[in-house]
Write a protein that holds these residues in place. Structure first.
Motif, PDB file in Angstrom:
ATOM      1  N   THR A   1       0.831  -1.211   0.000  1.00  0.00           N
ATOM      2  CA  THR A   1       0.000   0.000   0.000  1.00  0.00           C
ATOM      3  C   THR A   1       0.865   1.260   0.000  1.00  0.00           C
ATOM      4  O   THR A   1       0.577   2.234  -0.711  1.00  0.00           O
ATOM      5  CB  THR A   1      -0.926   0.007   1.231  1.00  0.00           C
TER       6      THR A   1
ATOM      7  N   VAL B   1       2.268   2.467  -3.473  1.00  0.00           N
ATOM      8  CA  VAL B   1       1.308   3.216  -4.291  1.00  0.00           C
ATOM      9  C   VAL B   1       1.124   4.621  -3.725  1.00  0.00           C
ATOM     10  O   VAL B   1       1.061   5.609  -4.475  1.00  0.00           O
ATOM     11  CB  VAL B   1      -0.035   2.469  -4.354  1.00  0.00           C
TER      12      VAL B   1
ATOM     13  N   CYS C   1       1.833   8.321  -5.617  1.00  0.00           N
ATOM     14  CA  CYS C   1       0.784   9.352  -5.694  1.00  0.00           C
ATOM     15  C   CYS C   1       1.232  10.635  -4.991  1.00  0.00           C
ATOM     16  O   CYS C   1       0.976  11.748  -5.487  1.00  0.00           O
ATOM     17  CB  CYS C   1      -0.504   8.839  -5.070  1.00  0.00           C
TER      18      CYS C   1
ATOM     19  N   GLY D   1       9.599   5.535  -5.420  1.00  0.00           N
ATOM     20  CA  GLY D   1       8.287   6.028  -5.821  1.00  0.00           C
ATOM     21  C   GLY D   1       8.230   7.544  -5.890  1.00  0.00           C
ATOM     22  O   GLY D   1       7.687   8.118  -6.837  1.00  0.00           O
TER      23      GLY D   1
ATOM     24  N   SER E   1       8.368   9.754  -9.698  1.00  0.00           N
ATOM     25  CA  SER E   1       7.166  10.530 -10.009  1.00  0.00           C
ATOM     26  C   SER E   1       7.515  11.825 -10.735  1.00  0.00           C
ATOM     27  O   SER E   1       6.713  12.345 -11.512  1.00  0.00           O
ATOM     28  CB  SER E   1       6.392  10.838  -8.723  1.00  0.00           C
TER      29      SER E   1
ATOM     30  N   ILE F   1       0.873  -1.250 -18.270  1.00  0.00           N
ATOM     31  CA  ILE F   1       0.056  -1.943 -17.270  1.00  0.00           C
ATOM     32  C   ILE F   1      -0.370  -3.318 -17.786  1.00  0.00           C
ATOM     33  O   ILE F   1      -0.249  -4.333 -17.081  1.00  0.00           O
ATOM     34  CB  ILE F   1      -1.178  -1.103 -16.904  1.00  0.00           C
TER      35      ILE F   1
ATOM     36  N   ASN G   1       7.867  -7.625 -12.287  1.00  0.00           N
ATOM     37  CA  ASN G   1       8.417  -6.524 -11.489  1.00  0.00           C
ATOM     38  C   ASN G   1       9.873  -6.280 -11.871  1.00  0.00           C
ATOM     39  O   ASN G   1      10.791  -6.795 -11.231  1.00  0.00           O
ATOM     40  CB  ASN G   1       8.308  -6.891 -10.005  1.00  0.00           C
TER      41      ASN G   1
ATOM     42  N   ILE H   1       5.158   2.775 -13.030  1.00  0.00           N
ATOM     43  CA  ILE H   1       3.878   2.827 -12.303  1.00  0.00           C
ATOM     44  C   ILE H   1       3.334   1.423 -12.008  1.00  0.00           C
ATOM     45  O   ILE H   1       3.056   1.101 -10.845  1.00  0.00           O
ATOM     46  CB  ILE H   1       2.853   3.676 -13.084  1.00  0.00           C
ATOM     47  N   PRO H   2       3.177   0.544 -13.015  1.00  0.00           N
ATOM     48  CA  PRO H   2       2.705  -0.801 -12.674  1.00  0.00           C
ATOM     49  C   PRO H   2       3.706  -1.601 -11.841  1.00  0.00           C
ATOM     50  O   PRO H   2       3.304  -2.477 -11.074  1.00  0.00           O
ATOM     51  CB  PRO H   2       2.478  -1.462 -14.043  1.00  0.00           C
TER      52      PRO H   2
ATOM     53  N   ALA I   1       2.872  -0.649  -8.414  1.00  0.00           N
ATOM     54  CA  ALA I   1       1.520  -1.074  -8.038  1.00  0.00           C
ATOM     55  C   ALA I   1       1.383  -2.592  -8.010  1.00  0.00           C
ATOM     56  O   ALA I   1       0.465  -3.114  -7.360  1.00  0.00           O
ATOM     57  CB  ALA I   1       0.506  -0.490  -9.024  1.00  0.00           C
TER      58      ALA I   1
ATOM     59  N   LEU J   1       0.766  -4.623  -4.639  1.00  0.00           N
ATOM     60  CA  LEU J   1      -0.571  -4.477  -4.070  1.00  0.00           C
ATOM     61  C   LEU J   1      -1.592  -5.279  -4.869  1.00  0.00           C
ATOM     62  O   LEU J   1      -2.479  -5.929  -4.295  1.00  0.00           O
ATOM     63  CB  LEU J   1      -0.972  -2.998  -4.037  1.00  0.00           C
ATOM     64  N   ILE J   2      -1.462  -5.260  -6.206  1.00  0.00           N
ATOM     65  CA  ILE J   2      -2.388  -6.018  -7.050  1.00  0.00           C
ATOM     66  C   ILE J   2      -2.268  -7.514  -6.752  1.00  0.00           C
ATOM     67  O   ILE J   2      -3.274  -8.219  -6.607  1.00  0.00           O
ATOM     68  CB  ILE J   2      -2.091  -5.758  -8.542  1.00  0.00           C
TER      69      ILE J   2
END
Length: 315
Positions: free
Chosen positions: A16, A19, A23, A206, A210, A232, A263, A290-291, A294, A297-298
């Protein structure tokens, strides 16, 4: 004990937090700059956290030579060549094709073992795959780039020295930490605390990446959105494909192979090209971050689905 509790909390909430960090960097510009300034530290933290996570992980099935050979061949050889053949039939811009292939030539992220620990997979298998393919990078990437005609020059000598230094230093610190762990229990109480060290490094990544993602999106929003969608689909699709292909090996093993398949350490390839990639290639590599962030978490959410548990053997 306070430091140990913080690290354990970070390790438990890692997917978590990755991500959230991305952001936060996109929304708060100073945080992105702060992460970029700390980027050199992140590689060491990622590798150290992975070594420690694997070292403190519960006993797992023995990693036999045929299994590690299978994983290395799949991730480092079969997948890039299959992608190159498939992309040769698609009418892609050469620069975009180079970006897609470079994202698949990258080794698994240095934090693969730590992420595997977060997800209840096989940290030692992820560590072996990540370290082995990373050490081969100074040879494999230039060779693949030449064979595939990517037209990109790589300065691998400096990168090779840097990789050996980071991995060697992190390995030594991890060995000494585990050897004298009885004196470090307040700082390293459990495996989750070890994973928390890697999470700090991933949060830095992260925040730092960005900045580049925002720049590419501002310059050409439509083009970047298309590349992000492609990244993605590619990353999540390859993760699912590998997990299903190796399902007979059991949930933990198949999930770990899926993890290292999707990854990838795309920023390493970006650095290997001395940040001199064509604009489209650079944009796709940036979108791939980005993916990558993420994905844990997915995977964690997917592994909680009863249908996934029934599909994959648990042994």
């Amino acid at each position: 004990m306070f430091v140990g509790k913080i690290l354990s909390t970070l390790g438990g909430q890692g997917p978590t937090l990755l991500v959230i960090s991305l952001c936060a960097g996109l929304l708060i510009h100073p945080l992105a700059h702060f992460g970029y300034d700390l980027l050199p530290v992140s590689a060491f933290l990622l590798t150290l956290g992975s070594f420690l996570t694997a070292g403190l992980a519960p006993s797992e099935a023995r990693i036999r030579l045929p299994l590690i050979a299978l994983v290395l061949a799949w991730v480092g050889l079969v997948l890039p060549l299959a992608a190159a053949i498939l992309l040769s039939f698609l009418p892609l811009d050469p620069a975009l094709r180079a970006g897609v292939l470079l994202s698949l030539l990258a080794p698994p992220v240095g934090s693969a073992a730590a992420i595997a620990g977060m997800l209840g997979l096989r940290p030692r298998l992820a560590l072996l795959a990540s370290i082995a393919l990373t050490l081969l990078t100074p040879i494999s990437i230039p060779c693949f780039a030449t064979v595939l005609g990517l037209g990109i020059a790589f300065d691998m000598s400096a990168l090779a020295i840097r990789l050996l230094t980071i991995i060697g230093a992190a390995g030594l610190v991890a060995f000494l930490t585990i050897r004298f762990r009885r004196h470090l229990i307040p700082v390293l109480p459990d495996q989750r605390a070890a994973t928390g060290i890697a999470v700090i490094g991933l949060i830095i990544v992260g925040l730092a990446t960005s900045q580049g993602i925002r720049a590419h999106w501002i310059n050409n929003p439509l083009s970047f959105d298309v590349m992000l969608a492609a990244a993605i689909v590619a990353n999540f699709g390859l993760c699912a494909l590998a997990t299903l292909m190796f399902a007979k090996l059991g949930l933990q093993t198949a999930g770990t192979i899926g993890l290292v398949t999707g990854n990838r350490n795309v920023t390493l390839v970006w650095a290997a090209a001395s940040f001199g990639l064509p604009s489209l290639a650079e944009g796709y590599v940036a979108a791939s971050v980005i993916p990558v962030l993420a994905l844990p978490l997915i995977i964690k959410l997917c592994l909680r689905l009863p249908s996934v548990g029934r599909l994959l053997p648990q042994s």
